[in-house]
Design an enzyme around this catalytic site. Sequence first.
Site, PDB file in Angstrom:
ATOM      1  N   GLN A 224       0.692  -0.574   0.104  1.00  0.00           N
ATOM      2  CA  GLN A 224       0.164   0.066  -0.222  1.00  0.00           C
ATOM      3  C   GLN A 224       1.216   1.298  -0.613  1.00  0.00           C
ATOM      4  O   GLN A 224       1.181   1.260   0.428  1.00  0.00           O
ATOM      5  CB  GLN A 224      -0.258  -0.427   1.105  1.00  0.00           C
ATOM      6  CG  GLN A 224      -1.700  -1.015   1.162  1.00  0.00           C
ATOM      7  CD  GLN A 224      -3.198  -0.773   0.560  1.00  0.00           C
ATOM      8  OE1 GLN A 224      -3.322   0.184  -0.163  1.00  0.00           O
ATOM      9  NE2 GLN A 224      -3.840  -2.256   0.099  1.00  0.00           N
ATOM     10  N   TYR A 253      -6.146 -12.425  -3.052  1.00  0.00           N
ATOM     11  CA  TYR A 253      -5.350 -11.088  -3.171  1.00  0.00           C
ATOM     12  C   TYR A 253      -4.227 -11.120  -2.700  1.00  0.00           C
ATOM     13  O   TYR A 253      -4.508  -9.757  -1.989  1.00  0.00           O
ATOM     14  CB  TYR A 253      -6.374  -9.914  -4.412  1.00  0.00           C
ATOM     15  CG  TYR A 253      -7.476 -10.079  -4.920  1.00  0.00           C
ATOM     16  CD1 TYR A 253      -7.393 -10.704  -6.922  1.00  0.00           C
ATOM     17  CD2 TYR A 253      -8.439 -11.030  -5.063  1.00  0.00           C
ATOM     18  CE1 TYR A 253      -8.248 -11.418  -7.547  1.00  0.00           C
ATOM     19  CE2 TYR A 253      -9.797 -11.294  -5.533  1.00  0.00           C
ATOM     20  CZ  TYR A 253      -9.141 -11.518  -7.082  1.00  0.00           C
ATOM     21  OH  TYR A 253     -10.963 -11.559  -7.635  1.00  0.00           O
ATOM     22  N   GLU A 274      -2.568 -15.589  -3.919  1.00  0.00           N
ATOM     23  CA  GLU A 274      -1.852 -14.171  -5.193  1.00  0.00           C
ATOM     24  C   GLU A 274      -1.352 -14.563  -6.695  1.00  0.00           C
ATOM     25  O   GLU A 274      -0.445 -15.860  -6.110  1.00  0.00           O
ATOM     26  CB  GLU A 274      -0.767 -14.190  -3.466  1.00  0.00           C
ATOM     27  CG  GLU A 274       0.345 -12.339  -4.459  1.00  0.00           C
ATOM     28  CD  GLU A 274      -0.446 -11.610  -4.915  1.00  0.00           C
ATOM     29  OE1 GLU A 274      -1.583 -10.804  -4.536  1.00  0.00           O
ATOM     30  OE2 GLU A 274       0.083 -11.642  -6.185  1.00  0.00           O
ATOM     31  N   ASP A 322      -9.580  -8.008  -1.577  1.00  0.00           N
ATOM     32  CA  ASP A 322      -8.561  -7.601  -2.005  1.00  0.00           C
ATOM     33  C   ASP A 322      -8.455  -7.727  -3.450  1.00  0.00           C
ATOM     34  O   ASP A 322      -6.829  -7.181  -3.607  1.00  0.00           O
ATOM     35  CB  ASP A 322      -7.746  -6.248  -1.188  1.00  0.00           C
ATOM     36  CG  ASP A 322      -6.566  -5.223  -1.008  1.00  0.00           C
ATOM     37  OD1 ASP A 322      -7.382  -4.293  -2.128  1.00  0.00           O
ATOM     38  OD2 ASP A 322      -6.420  -4.781  -0.433  1.00  0.00           O
ATOM     39  N   CYS A 349      -9.855  -0.518  -3.722  1.00  0.00           N
ATOM     40  CA  CYS A 349      -9.196   0.571  -4.227  1.00  0.00           C
ATOM     41  C   CYS A 349     -10.453   1.718  -6.085  1.00  0.00           C
ATOM     42  O   CYS A 349      -9.777   2.142  -6.101  1.00  0.00           O
ATOM     43  CB  CYS A 349      -8.396   0.424  -5.006  1.00  0.00           C
ATOM     44  SG  CYS A 349      -7.875  -0.347  -6.190  1.00  0.00           S
TER      45      CYS A 349
HETATM   46  N1  SAH Z   1      -4.285  -7.652   0.060  1.00  0.00           N
HETATM   47  C1  SAH Z   1      -2.988  -6.720  -0.323  1.00  0.00           C
HETATM   48  C2  SAH Z   1      -2.329  -6.659  -2.179  1.00  0.00           C
HETATM   49  C3  SAH Z   1      -3.604  -6.163  -2.580  1.00  0.00           C
HETATM   50  S1  SAH Z   1      -3.399  -5.208  -4.037  1.00  0.00           S
HETATM   51  C4  SAH Z   1      -2.524  -5.692   0.358  1.00  0.00           C
HETATM   52  O1  SAH Z   1      -4.025  -5.026   0.727  1.00  0.00           O
HETATM   53  O2  SAH Z   1      -1.223  -5.084   0.603  1.00  0.00           O
HETATM   54  C5  SAH Z   1      -4.109  -6.932  -5.370  1.00  0.00           C
HETATM   55  C6  SAH Z   1      -3.088  -8.084  -5.286  1.00  0.00           C
HETATM   56  O3  SAH Z   1      -3.999  -8.816  -6.010  1.00  0.00           O
HETATM   57  C7  SAH Z   1      -1.569  -6.975  -6.005  1.00  0.00           C
HETATM   58  O4  SAH Z   1      -0.849  -7.590  -5.743  1.00  0.00           O
HETATM   59  C8  SAH Z   1      -2.178  -8.458  -7.109  1.00  0.00           C
HETATM   60  O5  SAH Z   1      -0.233  -9.213  -7.776  1.00  0.00           O
HETATM   61  C9  SAH Z   1      -3.020  -9.495  -6.902  1.00  0.00           C
HETATM   62  N2  SAH Z   1      -3.532  -9.492  -8.235  1.00  0.00           N
HETATM   63  C10 SAH Z   1      -4.277  -9.419  -9.027  1.00  0.00           C
HETATM   64  N3  SAH Z   1      -4.925  -9.919 -10.180  1.00  0.00           N
HETATM   65  C11 SAH Z   1      -4.619 -11.143  -9.240  1.00  0.00           C
HETATM   66  C12 SAH Z   1      -5.354 -12.558  -9.478  1.00  0.00           C
HETATM   67  N4  SAH Z   1      -6.362 -12.746 -10.976  1.00  0.00           N
HETATM   68  N5  SAH Z   1      -5.777 -13.552  -8.300  1.00  0.00           N
HETATM   69  C13 SAH Z   1      -4.617 -13.208  -7.612  1.00  0.00           C
HETATM   70  N6  SAH Z   1      -4.047 -12.599  -7.248  1.00  0.00           N
HETATM   71  C14 SAH Z   1      -4.321 -10.996  -8.378  1.00  0.00           C
END
Ligand code: SAH
Length: 485
Positions: A224, A253, A274, A322, A349
């Site tokens: 973040q 995610y 992830e 997320d 977001c």
């Molecule tokens: N919850 C975490 C990351 C949120 S950002 C935090 O707060 O730090 C969204 C995340 O989703 C990123 O790390 C990205 O790599 C991942 N992502 C994107 N597409 C995805 C998918 N199809 N499956 C799993 N993860 C994914």
Amino acid sequence: MPESIPALAAREQRLACPVAARCGGCQLTRMTYHQQLAHKQALVEELLAPYCPVSPILGMERPFHYRNKVHAALGVDKRGLPLSGVYAAGTHRIVPVKRCLIEDERASRIIQTIVELLPAFKLRVYNEYTGRGFLRHVLVRTGWRTGEILVVLVASSLEFPGKRAFVAELKRRHPEITSLVLNQNDRHTSMVLGKRETVLFGPGYLEDVLCGKRFRISPQSFYQVNAQQAEVLYRTAIAMAGLTGEETVLDAYCGTGTIGLCAADHIRRLIGVELNPDAVRDARENAARNGVANAEFLCEDAGRFMTRLARQRQTPDVVIMDPPRAGSDLPFLRSLIALAPAKVVYVSCNPETLARDLAVLCEGGYRAVQAVPVDMFPWTEHVETVVLLSKGEVDSKKIRVEFSLEDMDMSEFQDGATYPQIKEYVLEHTGLKVSNLYISQIKRKCGLEVGKNYNLPKSEDSRQPQCPPEKEKAIREAFKYFGMI
Ligand code: SAH
């Protein structure tokens, strides 16, 4: 105006940025911070009106210099001298920016130094059209609590002419840099980082502390960009999940595992999923270094993973999701509906894709109970929102009481780690047991906020035992570890 907006935010002036119009990074510079919060609140309310009530947005007291990830594009001016800045929106023309009001100031200074050093070390800026030259971008990531600084030089090649002297000079001018990485990006692409990299010094990653947990963040991993507000966001999401300690939680995610790991002490089991392998590696490492034994992380597309869970009928108790700005996808949402976990906490977001996905989930039998917007990106049009969804009939009064934000005691976390976390750290590293009283005494000595429950009498003659030096040393070590001092 929503009442939770800090008085200070309401008084904040405007963002006096000379390049706002040309840079395009901040879209709301014509508004005061106060107006922006009202604008974001209205936007979320409008989009989520069909689904649930929206709590007052959680804003920042000081909405400046919050960005911990600073990316500078390099170019040359008319005389051929290097300059750094941002690409003007939708172009590859560089708008020079020396000082940005939302970026971490330490990062801006380091970038300026690098630009200044280039001619002396005969390092040329990469030219996208000819493919000649060396340095393309500089990426700086900073730790909010730890103060660590990771600098990534993105260049056309891993062959760095005059590397030693350059690195020595950069280190001399900025001893605060904790790690320097050289990344190769020789492609014609808008991606900043390439796949190959080499560590020039330090560990090659950054560490920061959130909610009393220490996280490792690799150059490529998501983190973040506003860590201070990330803590507010995570606390809100975790409070809304209403955890009892018995739950199996899926963090979908999950990035480097931050949300789930912050909740790990309050649940039975954590599963994170992830797509980015670097982030998954960080998440596993983060679980280990924080002594979290009830977590596992999988590197897979979240939609595919959910589909498999649905086929195996393995239902988590709570799903925290997320997704990136594009939102989730139908395989994920359909499997979620099929699995029907009692609670879903959707962290988003992008309120537009959030509303789109809520429509699917509500159609599938979920009820959105409450939304809480969080301002993670002051001066920009972006807004983060947390929504609690629940299965079946819910007594909305009861739920509202359960996670009443006014009653959430965030004070414990404002200084980096909780009393139990400090105790555990001290015990593990020194074998010593320390009391709340001792911790509060040392906190006061260090000028740290002492939580309301620990405000013990200060008078000299109150007969309190005083913290022995050995324990004081151990407590101070813990404060350092958690980035509190
Ligand atoms: N919850 C975490 C990351 C949120 S950002 C935090 O707060 O730090 C969204 C995340 O989703 C990123 O790390 C990205 O790599 C991942 N992502 C994107 N597409 C995805 C998918 N199809 N499956 C799993 N993860 C994914």
